[in-house]
Each structure stands twice: as C-alpha cells, then as structure tokens.
Design a protein around this motif. Structure first.
Motif, PDB file in Angstrom:
ATOM      1  N   THR A 197      -4.475  32.063 -25.296  1.00 35.89           N
ATOM      2  CA  THR A 197      -3.156  32.119 -25.933  1.00 35.89           C
ATOM      3  C   THR A 197      -2.214  31.045 -25.421  1.00 35.89           C
ATOM      4  N   GLU A 198      -2.217  30.797 -24.123  1.00 40.92           N
ATOM      5  CA  GLU A 198      -1.252  29.845 -23.575  1.00 40.92           C
ATOM      6  C   GLU A 198      -1.447  28.438 -24.133  1.00 40.92           C
ATOM      7  N   ALA A 211      -3.590  27.676 -27.148  1.00 40.23           N
ATOM      8  CA  ALA A 211      -3.767  27.623 -28.599  1.00 40.23           C
ATOM      9  C   ALA A 211      -2.775  28.501 -29.351  1.00 40.23           C
ATOM     10  N   GLY A 212      -2.039  29.356 -28.640  1.00 40.22           N
ATOM     11  CA  GLY A 212      -1.154  30.292 -29.321  1.00 40.22           C
ATOM     12  C   GLY A 212      -1.945  31.345 -30.089  1.00 40.22           C
ATOM     13  N   PHE A 213      -1.226  32.148 -30.889  1.00 43.21           N
ATOM     14  CA  PHE A 213      -1.893  33.176 -31.692  1.00 43.21           C
ATOM     15  C   PHE A 213      -2.347  32.635 -33.045  1.00 43.21           C
ATOM     16  N   PHE A 214      -1.600  31.680 -33.576  1.00 40.52           N
ATOM     17  CA  PHE A 214      -1.801  31.301 -34.976  1.00 40.52           C
ATOM     18  C   PHE A 214      -3.012  30.392 -35.183  1.00 40.52           C
ATOM     19  N   MET A 266       0.827  21.411 -30.892  1.00 42.99           N
ATOM     20  CA  MET A 266       0.865  22.719 -31.551  1.00 42.99           C
ATOM     21  C   MET A 266       1.296  22.581 -33.015  1.00 42.99           C
ATOM     22  N   GLN A 280      -1.129  23.153 -36.722  1.00 45.17           N
ATOM     23  CA  GLN A 280      -0.826  24.023 -37.855  1.00 45.17           C
ATOM     24  C   GLN A 280      -0.446  23.220 -39.095  1.00 45.17           C
ATOM     25  N   LEU A 311       5.339  29.471 -33.546  1.00 42.50           N
ATOM     26  CA  LEU A 311       3.981  29.110 -33.120  1.00 42.50           C
ATOM     27  C   LEU A 311       3.819  29.137 -31.604  1.00 42.50           C
ATOM     28  N   ARG A 342       4.902  31.271 -29.488  1.00 36.59           N
ATOM     29  CA  ARG A 342       4.857  32.604 -28.857  1.00 36.59           C
ATOM     30  C   ARG A 342       3.637  32.727 -27.943  1.00 36.59           C
ATOM     31  N   GLY A 343       3.884  33.184 -26.736  1.00 37.92           N
ATOM     32  CA  GLY A 343       2.790  33.396 -25.800  1.00 37.92           C
ATOM     33  C   GLY A 343       2.376  32.152 -25.043  1.00 37.92           C
ATOM     34  N   THR A 344       3.035  31.012 -25.298  1.00 39.67           N
ATOM     35  CA  THR A 344       2.664  29.770 -24.616  1.00 39.67           C
ATOM     36  C   THR A 344       3.692  29.421 -23.537  1.00 39.67           C
ATOM     37  N   PRO A 345       3.277  28.626 -22.541  1.00 39.07           N
ATOM     38  CA  PRO A 345       4.245  28.174 -21.540  1.00 39.07           C
ATOM     39  C   PRO A 345       5.335  27.302 -22.149  1.00 39.07           C
TER      40      PRO A 345
END
Lengths: 463, 463, 463
Positions: free
Chosen positions: A395-396, A398-401, B66, B70, B100, B102-105
C-alpha cells in the motif's frame, strides 16, 4: 459456535469496533469473481454433487496435500489405482485428520462452508464424521444445493472460468441457451498452445489451426489464429486472458528472429532456452493483442509444477506438488513493458507466489506503469496473514487504486463465499488499523472498503 | 484536523501512552540530515519557490509516479514537450487525484507540509484546490518561506547535499561567503567519473584530470585525482562520500590487473563485465581512501534506473521509473571487507531496496564488522511500515548501535520535518512495544529514542 | 526486576491473559533439546566452569560479534595471540558494553541466566561488574553449578550433542559408565568426511576407512564406512544425523557417475563444481541410509562461513563471521526428494537462514512431502521476532504438525532454559493471537502449546 462474528478482526477493542463497522457495510455485497477454476459443466449442466468426499476432499489440493504430508496415502483419499472407492471411508479419514488444519485457511474455509452452507455447527472430528456426512449427503440430493442455486444463494454477481484456447465453450453456450441469468464468463488461457514444454504442444497448435482456419505453419498465421480464438472468447463474454508461466520472463524479438524461433518451436527443433524464449515472446504478443482487443491480461508466475516425478506419474497433476520458487519481475517484464507498458489501453494484472517481490518489485512497478495492476495474494497467500502482508508491503508504494481487488482462484465452489469473507474481513482489519493510527480518516476507510470488496475487481477486469 | 497528535502510535492504550512519552522528548530535537538531495542553489542563493506546483508536484517523483500510474500523462504535470505550463492547472490535476495517496507516506508528508508549513487544515481535494493554491502561492512570496528561513524554522542542525565529483561547490562557497550560519555540507558522489556506463564518462574523466592537474591517463593519476577532489570536498565541509551502484559488487584486483582494466575503461575498449568490474574495484579504492582521509562511505545499491526506455527518452531521468531488484550483499562486499573491513578508521553505511536482506545479510554483517553501519530504510521504505519492518528485522541481530540513525534522502524541502517526524514516531512506537513486552526498560527506551532521532546519525557521519 | 513475568506476551490485555494461561501449563515442562552444541566433555567429565568470562563471554559468538562490531578487539576478549588473559578484565569489558545488547535475544538469554541461574537481580553494567563477577565465580566453585547438576536443575529430559563422524564418543561412553542418568545422545555429523572443501578431507576419509575396516578406495566401501559409523552412533543412542552445507543442493547420479566423481574427489582431482556435486550426492546417499537405519536427517544450509579472511587466519573459525546468503530449496532438494521423499521411513528436517523461503518454499514443501519437517527458526532467528515471523509465515501453509518443535542449537549451557523459555512464550503469544482473532478455539490452543513446547520435537527426532 463454529464461526465467531468477530473473527479476523484486530484484538484492540477500539480498532475492532472500527473493523466491525467497516465490515458491516461490505459483508453482503455481491461477489465479483474474475479469476477462478470452477468447472464450466456445473454452470452448463447444473448437476448434483455426488457426495461429501467428491465435494470437499478429493478435488481440493489444499486438503489432499495436508493429509499426504502427514502420511495419508493418496489411495486412502480416492486417488490413484486401487484407490478407496467408498466416499464415506474417505470422509472418515478426512475427519480423523481434521485437527491438522488448525491455523490454516482451509480450516476457515471448510468451517465456513459446513456452517453457512450446510448448517453444521459443530467442528468436524472423528466422532461426528458420520453425522456430518449424512447431513451433507442428504442436502446434496436437494436441488437447492446444485451449482446454479448455490451461485444465486452466494450472491455471486459474475464468475469467470478458466478455459484452454481450444475449448469449445460448450458449457458457456449451454448457460446462454438455458435462460438462466447467472453471469458466467470464460477466460482465454492459451498455455497449451503457447508453451512448447506442454505435452502434445504440436498437436494443440495443429488443432488451433484447424479450429480457426489459419495457417499455423507461419508465425503470422499462428498469431492470427490466436486473434481468432480471442475474438471467439470475447463473443462468449470473456474480458480477460490468463497466462500461467514458470517465470515472468518476456521478450520482444524482431520479426525475423521471432519467425525463426517459431519455426524451431513448431518443428520441435528447440535449442537450449528456446522454450522459455518462446513463452517470453508470446507474453509480449498477447499484450499487443490485448491493446487491440481490450482483453485484460493476467500473469501468474513462479510455480514449479509437479515437483515430485513419482507423484506426477502415479497420481497426475494438481495433487498438491506445485511449489513456488524465487521470482524476479523487474528485469523479466522490461521487454513487454518497453513495448506496450505505457499504452493506456493495456491492463496487465500481476500475481506472485514470492512475497519478497511485493515491496521490492511489484508495488514499485504497479505504482508507476499505467498498464499494471497488482493482483491480490495468490494461492498459498490468499489467507489472513497473506492478505495482511500484502497490504502492509504494497500500500505505501502502490496505494489502493493500483490493486485489482480480490479473486478466489478456486475450484472449490463452497469455499467461494468463505474466501471473499476472509478477504473482506482482512481488508477491514487493515483499514481499521490505518484509522486507529491516524493514517486514514474513518470516512476514507468507508469509501475504500467497498472498493476493495468488489469495485476494484470490476474496474480492473472491465466487468 | 489534518494531523492527529497520536498518529503512528500503537493502538493498545498502555503502549500508546509510552510511545507518547518517548516522543515528547524527541519531538523538537534538531534535525540532522546527513544524506539528502536538496538543491545547493537554495542555500547559496536563497531564492523564492516559484509556485505550489513547482514546490509540491513537478519535481516530486513519488507524486508524479502515482499520478502517472493512474493514467495522468506527464504533460498534464508540466513535464515533457508541449506540457501544461499553467501551474494552477497542474495543481488542479494534483488535487483531483489526491485520494490516490491514501495509505502512502506521500500523503503523510504532504498533509504535514500543508498543515505545519502553510497552515492549511483541510485535506486537499478538488473543491479546495484553488484556495490551497492561493494560500501557498501567497506565502511563497513571503521571505519567511525562502529556503534559509525554512531551514531555521525546521530546526535543521546540519544538512548534507549530494554533489558530483566535478562540481565546483559554488553554492557552498556562497553560503560561506554570505555570513548565514546554516550548516550545509557537500557529499562526494563520484558515480559520473567511476561508472563507465555513464553518458559522457570519458569526458567526465578528462574534466577530472583538468580540475586536479592529475594525469588521468594512468591508473595512479586517476586515483590521485580522486584524492584531490575528496580533499577539496573535505575543505568545504564534506564528511561523507556516496555511491549509487546498480549492485553492491566489490573487487580487489592486483595492481597490474587494475591498471589494465582502467586502460580498457579509458579507451572505451570494454569487454563484457568490465564496467561492473571497474565499479566494483572503485568501491574498494574509495574505501581505501576513506581509511586515509576519514570520509564516511555510503553505498546505495539495488535500483534499476529508468526502467522504461520510452519514458527515459521523452521525459528524462528521475521520473519515477527506477525499480528495485534483488540484491545480495554477503558475497558482493567480501573483497572490500577483506581488504579494509576490519580497519577501525573506516565507516561504510549500507542501504538497500531489497528488504529480504535486512535480517539475512545486512544485520549479520553490520552486527560484526566494526566498519559497517546499517543505513536507515531507504527510498520506498522510509515509511511507517518500512521503518517497522526495518527495526523488527535488524534489531535482534545488529542491535541499535550499529544503525546509522535516520536520513531524509529528499529533494522536497517541505517534507524534511515530516519525514523526520514519521521516523521519530515510528521509532518511539517500536521502542514502546519493546517496553510493553518487557524486552526493554522504560528508562532504556528513553536513552535510546534521542540516539535514534539524531545522535546515531551524528556519530555515524562524523558530524 | 530483571525478568518480568509477562515478558514477550502481547500488549492487548485480553490476548495477554490467554497467553499467560497457555504459558502456565508449559512453563515447567521438561526441556527436549534434540539439536545442540554443548561440549560432550561436560557430560562425560562434569568439570567445573573456569570463570565467568569462560562461561559467558569468550565462547559465545553472539556476544563476541556484537562487541567486535563496536570496535572491541578480539584480544580484549581473550581471543588470539597476546590476548588479555585475566578473565576479570575481560568481564569488565563485557559489562561496560552490555548496553549494546538492548533489543537482542542475547540480552534476554543473559539476563535470564544471571537471574535464574545465579540469582543476580540487577542488570549488568560497569558499576556492578565486579560484584556480578564475584557472585558467579563463587557459585561456579560449587558442585551445584557443574554441568550435570545444571542439566538436572534445568529439567532437561534429553540433550543431543553434535559429533564428527570420526569421533570416538568417549564422553558419551563415560556418561554411560558413570551411572548418571542424564540422557545425552550423539548426532552423526559427517561434514568432515563428506565435504571435499574441508581442510584435511583426504586424511579424514582415510581415518574413516581405518576406523571401520572398510575399503574407502571404492565408492561402495566409502558408503559402507558411513553405514558402519552410523551404526556405531546409533548404538550410542543417536537418533539423528546433521548436515551443515553451504547450499541445500542435492543430486542423484547414476552409479557409474557417482563412482567416477568419488574417484576424482578422493584423488583431489576435482574439476569445477565437483565439490558441490559430491556434497549434493552425499545428501541423497545419507537420505537413503536414513530410510534403512531410521536416523532422522537434519539439513542446515545457507551460511557463508568465515566471511573475513583476516579474522579466520588470526582468530580461527566460529568468531561471529558466518554470514547468511540467499538460499533456494525448491529446485535444490528435488533430486533427493524424487529419490526418497515419499518414503514414510524418512524424516528430513530443514533449517534456513533465509526467511524469505519460509512461506515461499519450506512451508509448501513440508506441507506436502511426508518425509519433510520444518525445523524451528535457526541461529539468528531463534528470537522473539524470528519465531513470530516463522509462525506467521509457515502455519497457514504447513500447519503446526509439520513443524519439528524447538531446539536451542547452542553451546552456551546456561542459555538453554532461557532459549526454550523464549520459544514457549513466543509460541503462546502466537497461539493467543489466533484465539483472540477466533482462528483457533482456546481448547485447541491448550492442546497445541505442549506439542510446540516439546512433543513435536520428540516425535520428529524419534526420541
């Protein structure tokens, strides 16, 4: 009680409460199953399952491998020559060894099926083996336990089967003809006509030529034959292809070189490395075709199939002896990605059995290439710890998407709701931990949980 | 509230309380930044940042990769020919995709900068994009938001830049001449004159000869030229060198062999493997020079740079396409360590992008060689989970005192306090867990937390 | 208080309570130690330990390597020519650096020994170094602190030593003759007569011939000599063999090929790869002998011994410089497993220093081959985090029953109870987490904890 309502949620009470809230909103969402191995005949013919051993033991390689590892002979599980033929005896053997599954995902899946599908609330053991057998056997005679009824009862929105390139998709035709509304889509799996190491490869390629009317004597004709089969699969609802290769190696040879390689392959005049090079080249060709026709491409790599020669010879393939090996994607995928990796029309979903590549290679790759999506934890890893490691490692970066949702990858029909439930619970547990540690707002977590539970799979697979 | 005061602390209330106590004592300690990529011009000329997009989007490869992953084209981010040139439009694209992260540093770092540096307390989204842009743009016009002022405001004690061997360090000279008291030190990064695969390598080596007056036509003269440049860097405050190699391979050739290799390298008459062998030999030579002159040596290995040829050609380097590969240190470092690994005058700090080597190779190596220190989690891994995995995988074998503190490794000025804050919080969380599980006394944890927050970096880098 | 009663238990209060309950029932179970390196002389002669430095510092490579890594010379630890000879001075050096061990398993083991064995309740430091020394030294003069008394006091049920193939097992004979009831069993470790890279290999093989009266000039005679030594070891109580190889590679050559290879090996006329091939072939031969004679086979692979040439030359082997490397089992073990892997008479226990193979290779292999058992975390990894990672990575695929219990693998006598205690606590913590997350019932956890604490080792090693 076989299934605790809080199972798989974090121990910390505040975090558990958040996980529970998140789960409540996704628990009953429809199941999207874009990659699996259910038998198309189930959907086409809707037969009754024969007996509990045929349903839960004999075809489940997780179950079989665990029993074999503790000294149970294949024959006692109904496999091989002179095997036990009484399903009740096989069932008893299974029940007597049920404690072996403690701590494994199989235990979670089996308990879930026994409880939710068959209403059995006591854990299987030697003492209740007969009772469980009788209850399951009785229900299997009931039309409500036939495949199509279970499909509806499980809330499955769509399920993809995996089908050889030469398959006539007759069962898919039968579904269409039947008027039943369940959405069953095929997946184009060309390994048998792409991998020169396959038994009967030459024969397969000839059949590919006959089916399509293409001249498989030439490289161009061979590629055209693939295009024709892909079109046929698409006409039957397919949205994806699937490629199971020993390694993720890709290649992008010049026309002349590819042509010459194909001729060697076709004539069985392979030199060392040719088989792998041909598989590598074909991955890039398949990616090019996906750019054209929009089929989403899946790559499953890193398993050494049928590790034991004696087992293969005596009991055949898929008997629990496929063992993972170290896998490297960064260098292997470069030729394909240089060719078409930046093309917005391509989606390539990557699966690994080597978890060390999650953070090192797959998340960095999927976190930058617009064509790449990270497939969910696969095979041995679509388990609670496997999903946790996957989220924490990917996740950190590539993220969720950039992830492709969950898929159950199974031939065990009754485990499908159990597997999606484990995935939803594990993801809600993970999201809850992000909320408690203030890496995510609770409202954001509520937006993400249904995405992880189905929507990201719908998007990635264009369903 | 964008930043929760308890963020990144453990969920368990008792453990969280300990983490909070530990953090309170290190929260405001000065920032020691011994390895980074801030632009020396910022410190030499102290210019205003042009606009929010130039500050937060265009040069930040985490952000760019990121968005590209996408489907956002580089052009929409102001990169490449015919790129979008209106920073406000670029900012809007960024804001529209902020979910996008979310959950990343990156999300943690950006939120921290928006909140702490620019006083923006609402999370960035499409709706507030204009407002955020206006506020940041207005502040950037204020001298209090120029680099030197931010340096002071961030409580930076010392920051190291990374500079090519041929660099004249003019900006470092300008800092000295200016009377400003900020401590900015250069780092000797000789990749461009050490790696025969570099574009313009031959030209670089010739320039090295001209700058130093050494005869780079001979192996001895070439080494002497390095010594001269190192001396110059030391005179400008450098305490370290940095080496970014594809692999950590080292070599220790005999004089004749090394001489012959250098001649082939110089003449571009490389045979297969020569480029890697020369890099390998040069690591050992650099280590020998470090023994002599006391510069601390850093080795960053394991990244395959510019993975996609098309992106490299159209958009250049550092666009998010550097992807890690499997890396092995145990065998690779042996020649160097046999030569000088036991010398108490040498410090060699090791960085990896392959986390599987933490427990397997780096902790065992750093846990016995007096010259080795384990660098902090690097690049994709200086994140909360990355730091947790690092501590859990290395502490049991290498302890705390063989680690080299934290460094931010960044060219994003406003992320520096955020990154050090994440590191301090993650380390306090880890220490608190050791205390709760009675692996460490609370008093010991209080001794360790300031060491991890800065002092170990000071010691390792001889600052 | 040096040892908190809740150490290593989970932070969450409900989970901690379950862990505590589980631990209570296994805390005092007898210690089964099927693989270790205690000195057979201790058991045969029951000597007093010389002094605290000889007991705790000089022979403990974990302690020595950490001190060396922070610049303490070997000489200051009593190792090498002109080394410090006053044990009190060595002890002071150790005490002064005791803070280095924070967060390491050595700290847990040493504190445990100081507290439980010697009644010292204050943590070692420079100030109390003399006092600790005096107390320990005084006790060591007491017969109650001799090896056999400690064996009894520690509640050891059985301990295996590791012995070269040529060993006369005189100390084991002495134990038998003494009337002392402690069960000390040898282990057949043939590396010195199996690995052509061993110093003195040829001489060793000749001695093997003399000891057994077999004609080691032929391949058949050489194998017969092994059989004879194995029989001798079995007559002295051995239940297992142990093989420490650089890699887990195995081979299964035809008779002629094996014969020719042996002749090359015997004559020192090795071609490239022969040494490894011979080791590989011998693993399969040993497995075949195990099928015949029932000795359980252990394979320890993946360490690059004596990494630094200078340290090896000056201070010898086992000085902390054995460093792990990446290890692959799936392909390496295939020849052996094709030969005898399905034979129910074989047990082969696998150990790794490369944790990335737990989930990827070892759990899948041990989860299907009836001959394979997964050895416990080894060497750097028999620590709290090491055990946690092991359970989390292997249980889901291999279950609990394919693991071989715990072993302490140590030459440090006083650390034995500490190591088993860490293992029991870590396993109870893991089981408690399975219970709290409802992956296991509490009653099942209570069945499993004594299995993990000793019974699985008894079964795997046929003790």
């Amino acid at each position: 009680m076989l299934l605790h309502p809080d199972r798989l949620f974090p121990a910390d009470p505040a975090t558990r409460a958040i996980a529970r809230d998140l789960y409540r909103t996704v628990e009953h969402l429809p199941i999207v199953s874009p990659h699996g191995h259910t038998d198309p005949r189930w959907w086409g013919e809707n037969p009754a399952f024969a007996n509990p051993a045929e349903l839960f033991v004999i075809p489940d390689h997780y179950v079989v491998r665990m029993l074999v590892s503790q000294g149970v002979p294949y024959e006692a599980l109904g496999i091989g020559e002179n095997a036990e033929s009484d399903p009740r005896v096989i069932w008893r053997t299974f029940a007597r060894h049920y404690h072996l599954f403690r701590g494994t995902p199989s235990r979670l899946w089996l308990d879930h099926a026994f409880s939710e599908v068959f209403g059995l609330d006591e854990r299987l053991c030697e003492d209740n083996a007969e009772h469980h057998y009788d209850v399951i056997a009785e229900r299997l005679a009931d039309p409500a336990y036939r495949p199509r009824a279970l499909f509806d009862r499980f809330g499955i929105e769509v399920i993809a089967t995996t089908d050889g390139a030469l398959d006539d998709l007759a069962h898919h035709q039968a579904v269409r003809a039947s008027g039943w509304q369940g959405r069953i889509v095929p997946t184009y799996r060309p390994d048998g006509v792409v991998d020169p190491d396959t038994d009967g490869f030459r024969r397969n390629v000839e059949q590919l030529g006959m089916l399509t009317g293409c001249d498989i004597g030439t490289w161009e004709g061979y590629l055209a034959a693939h295009r024709a089969r892909r079109d046929f699969f698409r006409s039957m609802g397919a949205t994806a292809t699937d490629h199971g290769h020993p390694t993720p190696r890709t290649a992008d040879l010049g026309q002349a070189e590819a042509h010459a390689l194909y001729q060697r392959v076709l004539k069985g005049a392979l030199t060392r490395g040719d088989a792998e090079l041909f598989r590598a080249q074909m991955l890039t060709e398949m990616a090019r075709m996906s750019v054209e026709d929009g089929l989403v491409m899946q790559l499953h790599a890193g398993s050494m199939r049928s590790h034991n020669a004696g087992v293969l010879k005596r009991y055949g393939r898929d008997r629990g002896f496929d063992i993972p090996v170290a896998t490297n994607f960064t260098e292997a995928l470069q030729p394909l990605l240089n060719a078409v990796g930046m093309d917005p029309r391509l989606t390539l979903i990557l699966f690994t059995l080597d978890e060390s590549v999650y953070a090192r290679e797959l998340a960095p790759l999927a976190g930058v290439y617009p064509s790449l999506r990270l497939g969910p934890p696969w095979w041995f890893h679509d388990s609670f710890e496997g999903i946790r490691r996957y989220r924490e490692a990917t996740t950190e970066t590539a993220g969720f998407f950039n992830t492709a949702g969950f898929n159950d990858d199974t031939r065990a029909l009754c485990s499908i709701p159990a597997r999606h439930d484990v995935s939803r619970r594990a993801d809600c547990a993970y999201l809850a931990e992000l909320v408690t540690s203030h890496r995510l707002d609770e409202a954001e977590a509520h937006e993400l949980s249904p995405l992880l539970a189905g929507e990201l799979a719908r998007r990635a697979y264009r369903l």
